[in-house]
Design a protein around this motif. Structure first.
Motif, short mmCIF file in Angstrom:
data_model
loop_
_atom_site.label_atom_id
_atom_site.label_comp_id
_atom_site.label_asym_id
_atom_site.label_seq_id
_atom_site.Cartn_x
_atom_site.Cartn_y
_atom_site.Cartn_z
N ASP A 1 -2.47 -115.40 23.51
CA ASP A 1 -3.61 -115.69 24.46
C ASP A 1 -2.94 -115.72 25.96
O ASP A 1 -1.94 -116.52 26.26
N PRO A 2 -3.47 -114.91 26.85
CA PRO A 2 -2.83 -114.70 28.10
C PRO A 2 -2.87 -115.79 29.16
O PRO A 2 -2.39 -115.94 30.07
N ALA A 3 -3.66 -116.69 28.89
CA ALA A 3 -4.17 -117.96 29.96
C ALA A 3 -2.96 -119.06 29.48
O ALA A 3 -2.83 -119.83 30.08
N ILE A 4 -2.24 -119.04 28.31
CA ILE A 4 -1.39 -119.94 27.99
C ILE A 4 -0.14 -119.51 28.48
O ILE A 4 0.22 -118.40 27.71
N GLY B 1 -3.32 -120.96 32.51
CA GLY B 1 -3.41 -120.41 33.86
C GLY B 1 -4.48 -119.47 33.87
O GLY B 1 -5.27 -119.33 33.34
N GLN B 2 -4.55 -118.79 34.94
CA GLN B 2 -5.48 -117.69 35.19
C GLN B 2 -5.39 -116.63 34.39
O GLN B 2 -4.17 -116.13 34.13
N SER B 3 -6.35 -116.15 33.95
CA SER B 3 -6.44 -114.77 33.09
C SER B 3 -7.91 -114.05 33.12
O SER B 3 -8.92 -115.00 33.49
N PHE B 4 -7.86 -112.81 33.21
CA PHE B 4 -9.22 -112.08 33.38
C PHE B 4 -9.92 -112.67 32.27
O PHE B 4 -11.11 -112.63 32.13
#
Length: 176
Positions: free
Chosen positions: A79-82, A101-104
């Motif tokens: 997960d790119p937001a973690i 965090g921020q992620s598309f």
């Protein structure tokens, strides 16, 4: 909106399409098609923006935003937001904390704001929370319209401009 992990995942993006909603429902949907990849289980993400039939002062009024699947299915630890934040302390110990965090791809997380019954009184914290969600919903809608009205119809123009920039030599920064 984009982090480094998003950029790696978006390398697997093969197509983005915009279409009207079926059955004369007012609104549009965006379909993001991915190749199978090491980051997520899903190969297709759909975002539907359902508008109200009435227009207020020339503005479309959002009724609902839907994501299919409702949440992206990430493969383990992808997960790119973690993000893992490593903290070192003066005594030599260190800890690792997971933060969001921020992620598309946060755009594919559910967002909703239930209407309040007339006469409902809210605390200052509840009002602030609703305002944050309203801003996130508006941002989501704005991003949807950018894809629908600008990025998708002009995709080749952006692609060609990017290739042209990449083919130009980088100026040297040598001191005179």
């Amino acid at each position: 909106l984009l982090n480094k992990k998003d950029l790696k995942i978006l390398e697997y993006l093969r197509d983005v399409k915009s279409s009207l909603l079926p059955n004369n429902i007012k609104g549009f949907k965006l379909t993001f098609q991915f190749e199978p990849n090491p980051y997520m289980v899903d190969t297709e993400l759909v975002k539907a923006y359902v508008m109200q039939e009435k227009v207020s002062m020339g503005q479309n009024i959002l009724k609902e935003i839907k994501s299919l699947p409702e949440r992206v299915s990430w493969k383990a630890m992808q997960d790119p937001a973690i993000m893992t934040v490593k903290r070192k302390y003066k005594n030599g110990t260190e800890t690792r904390d997971l933060t969001v965090g921020q992620s598309f791809f946060n755009l594919f997380s559910p967002l909703s704001l239930d209407p309040l019954p007339p006469g409902t009184e809210l605390t200052a914290q509840e009002i602030e929370t609703r305002q944050v969600i309203e801003r996130e919903i508006q941002f989501d809608l704005d991003v949807g319209f950018v894809f629908k009205d600008d990025l998708i119809p002009h995709a080749f123009k952006y692609f060609a401009a990017g290739r042209e920039r990449m083919s130009q030599p980088t100026p040297s920064l040598k001191a005179p």
